[in-house]
Design an enzyme around this catalytic site. Structure first.
Site, PDB file in Angstrom:
ATOM      1  N   ASP A   1     -54.206   9.074  -2.278  1.00 33.84           N
ATOM      2  CA  ASP A   1     -54.126  10.537  -2.335  1.00 33.84           C
ATOM      3  C   ASP A   1     -55.486  11.214  -2.137  1.00 33.84           C
ATOM      4  O   ASP A   1     -55.867  12.101  -2.899  1.00 33.84           O
ATOM      5  CB  ASP A   1     -53.477  10.966  -3.665  1.00 33.84           C
ATOM      6  CG  ASP A   1     -52.012  10.536  -3.733  1.00 33.84           C
ATOM      7  OD1 ASP A   1     -51.762   9.364  -4.068  1.00 33.84           O
ATOM      8  OD2 ASP A   1     -51.141  11.362  -3.405  1.00 33.84           O
TER       9      ASP A   1
ATOM     10  N   HIS B   1     -47.317  13.998   2.156  1.00 33.38           N
ATOM     11  CA  HIS B   1     -48.120  15.007   2.846  1.00 33.38           C
ATOM     12  C   HIS B   1     -48.399  14.634   4.293  1.00 33.38           C
ATOM     13  O   HIS B   1     -48.580  15.506   5.132  1.00 33.38           O
ATOM     14  CB  HIS B   1     -49.454  15.231   2.112  1.00 33.38           C
ATOM     15  CG  HIS B   1     -49.333  16.163   0.960  1.00 33.38           C
ATOM     16  ND1 HIS B   1     -49.706  17.480   1.037  1.00 33.38           N
ATOM     17  CD2 HIS B   1     -48.835  15.990  -0.280  1.00 33.38           C
ATOM     18  CE1 HIS B   1     -49.478  18.076  -0.124  1.00 33.38           C
ATOM     19  NE2 HIS B   1     -48.951  17.190  -0.934  1.00 33.38           N
TER      20      HIS B   1
ATOM     21  N   HIS C   1     -51.183  12.218  -9.182  1.00 30.20           N
ATOM     22  CA  HIS C   1     -52.602  12.515  -8.982  1.00 30.20           C
ATOM     23  C   HIS C   1     -53.522  12.213 -10.157  1.00 30.20           C
ATOM     24  O   HIS C   1     -54.734  12.141 -10.008  1.00 30.20           O
ATOM     25  CB  HIS C   1     -52.784  13.970  -8.533  1.00 30.20           C
ATOM     26  CG  HIS C   1     -52.490  14.159  -7.080  1.00 30.20           C
ATOM     27  ND1 HIS C   1     -53.028  15.170  -6.340  1.00 30.20           N
ATOM     28  CD2 HIS C   1     -51.722  13.427  -6.223  1.00 30.20           C
ATOM     29  CE1 HIS C   1     -52.589  15.078  -5.093  1.00 30.20           C
ATOM     30  NE2 HIS C   1     -51.788  14.040  -5.003  1.00 30.20           N
TER      31      HIS C   1
HETATM   32 MN    MN Z   1     -50.799  13.358  -3.140  1.00 30.09          MN
HETATM   33 MN    MN Z   2     -47.767  12.593  -2.420  1.00 30.34          MN
END
Ligand code: MN
Ligand code: MN
Ligand code: MN
Ligand code: MN
Lengths: 407, 407
Positions: B19, B128, B246
């Site tokens: 991430d 994403h 996250h």
């Molecule tokens: Mn992410």
């Molecule tokens: Mn994600």
């Protein structure tokens, strides 16, 4: 130049191509792959002809921000054809940190020990793929950051440019390769007028270099200052490679005033349905030995066929007073299109990757009181048989003015 | 696992990160480079720690179509740090044509004779940066076409997936690396429930492999079916590398029911100004020897500092009835922000690439009749001293309902 094949160790072999416009008609379900197909053919020609490098004159991409599909296709093809075991026999003599100082790896890709480059790809940028946006980058910067191309001829000043050559050597042949990416014509015109474009010449053996200049500007005059007259260019040049102009005029033309040749390879893809696009599309193998050069034209076989005809209804036996005139005009156009389709069938290249459906444009002058047909409805009869059913017909009319007014 | 450093020939060293969200706040003049800066730090850590490869758990990019600047930055960094002379000591045992069958070069990059790869970069895609648009490609496909990453864990079926491992070997250590790029949680949940996710195990030495699974899904429960419970995952797994979440919870947590560990490295960049983002950011060096593993946490030093505090006005000495209340609230908040700024100055990492201006968020509960200040006007006093002057203050209010209603 004769017998270049007798002296391969001293003869540079360069594939010249320009204005590939990757991504032209990207979203067209019929034509969307045309540009990638022909780009692949060009790379195959480079490989088959054992060239030392490829030289591209700008507008490699049609859009400033090409789609992911197009960028992916381009990167895949460059890696597939330009990487490999064949050693590149060209010595790089100028300062790479200067020539590629604007890139993130200021080094020619074939000397990067981490990349195995067989056919280096050199390119300037065109107006379609010029630097823009955050970081003032262009798509060639992306390819360059991955080591896939050598992006040169990029100058940051808009006031004064010293065009410095990439210096290359093969055996006894020395090439000074000047490049200048696209600049707005008016601006560059003014810079030339004010003597703000200087060509830097190699200090050693100054007279022995073959001087090649790649430019991407208007060559034909569109108004007083938005083109670059050939006489602006330095007359020590031996050959000017003119990009941006799409018509294939690849055979070198001697400019006796400037004493250089000009070659204009043209675009391999029809980006408009105008008459100029019907000229057969070529790339060239430029062979340079010492101060001599020769361009071998190679016809492209995968280019979608394009046929263009003009029809003046007044010059036919049709009459606007005929009550069935509209039907007869349509019938007449249909027959013309059928003829062009027949011709296209007869003239196929034989390359299995040439797309089947040709582009057909019939320009109909309906001056004299004729009525027009609906082009979209007309095209429906040809769906599946040609690439542009929606805009086969283009109706035009002579200006409704006297000849005197026209002059 | 002990003394892995005594047996380097049989110990795989893998940098785990996830991430990275390259391009987060891309256009923010202050924060626009944060993600690239920290990505570079991660690559430097990989190099310094002499890892065998890098394993990324998705969301490498924040935007499905990252800007040219970000893509260029990423490609430049990958080429700079992952290419080089160090040979990769990992044997690749599974079928590359299967593992990378979805890419344009179905081959692991470090075995491509045209590329000199020192640190292979393996990645699954996140939500994403998932495949979309023409060609169903994602940004990892671009990087893969240039040979910069090994994009795995991409399955085309939305009905039934056989998750096949990438099989890697170093000395006596054998790793079965399973990956599954992001899938909509509800859909993947249903596929698990219907037994349509199968993990394929190596036929030979089945019990001897270390089984690592990279997943990019909700781990915490957001409603009944839009997360993936750990008990859905095959219990032969030894370690689950959980992306998408996250918060940095990189220390392995033992799931005694499933008998596997879970590590959640978390995102190195604060993509929201919530409390969870204040946890220190780390990447890990995962060391695997035989069936044993250990994760060494490496704190990231270039991450922009982030301080978060909550303030309940009712709990202070301030009174909403004070005629100067508004000024006093503002003054009070200012002092809090000054304290946080002072603290940030004391706690800098010392890394010269850590951005100077911290992120500051003061959450102010104004329940009880207090008036709010204008956050934008408030922030103007701090311009140049912190990274988010426009949204330092966030005013919140307790629900205007009885406690009973709330339950
Ligand atoms: Mn992410
Ligand atoms: Mn994600
Ligand atoms: Mn062009
Ligand atoms: Mn152009």
């Amino acid at each position: 130049m004769h017998k270049e094949d007798d002296d391969p160790d001293n003869t540079m072999r360069i594939l010249i191509a320009t204005d590939v416009h990757l991504g032209y008609a990207d979203k067209d379900p019929i034509r969307g792959d045309d540009s990638l197909t022909t780009f692949e053919e060009i790379l195959q020609i480079a490989k088959k002809n054992n060239v030392d490098f490829i030289l591209n004159g700008g507008d490699l991409f049609h859009d400033n921000k090409p789609s992911r599909r197009i960028l992916h296709g381009c990167m895949t093809l460059l890696r597939k054809y330009c990487f490999g075991d064949k050693p590149c026999p060209i010595e790089y003599l100028s300062d790479q940190a200067v020539d590629f100082g604007h890139t993130s790896f200021p080094q020619v890709n074939y000397e990067d020990p981490n990349l195995n480059v067989a056919i280096p790809f050199f390119s300037v940028h065109g107006n379609h793929d010029d630097p823009a946006g955050a970081g003032n980058l262009c798509t060639l910067d992306l390819l360059s950051s991955a080591g896939l191309v050598n992006f040169f001829g990029r100058y940051l000043s808009l006031e004064k440019i010293e065009v410095k050559p990439v210096l290359l050597k093969k055996g006894t042949t020395q090439l000074a390769l000047y490049g200048l990416g696209s600049i707005r014509d008016e601006r560059l015109h003014r810079m030339f007028v004010h003597n703000n474009i200087q060509f830097v010449r190699p200090k050693e053996d100054t007279g022995d270099w073959f001087n090649l200049f790649v430019i991407h500007q208007n060559r034909s005059k569109h108004g007083a200052t938005n083109y670059i007259p050939e006489q602006f260019l330095a007359n020590f040049l031996d050959l000017v490679f003119w990009g941006h102009e799409h018509e294939c005029l690849i055979d070198p033309v001697w400019n006796s005033l400037q004493e250089f040749f000009v070659t204009q390879p043209g675009s391999p893809i029809a980006t408009s349905l105008s008459k100029g696009e019907t000229a057969p599309k070529h790339v060239g193998i430029l062979k340079i030995r010492g101060k001599e050069m020769k361009i071998e034209k190679i016809p492209l076989e995968t280019v979608r066929q394009f046929y263009f005809e003009e029809l003046v209804l007044q010059d036919t036996s049709l009459s606007p007073d005929d009550p069935k005139c509209e039907d007869k005009v349509e019938k007449y156009c249909e027959e013309k299109v059928e003829e062009m389709l027949y011709q296209s069938g007869m003239e196929r290249s034989g390359n299995r990757r040439q797309p089947k459906e040709p582009l057909i444009r019939l320009r109909v002058d309906y001056t004299g009181g004729f009525s027009t047909a609906n082009p979209i409805k007309f095209g429906q009869k040809f769906i599946g048989r040609l690439a542009n059913p929606r805009d086969i017909l283009l109706f035009t009319h002579k200006p409704i003015r006297s000849i005197k007014d026209c002059e």
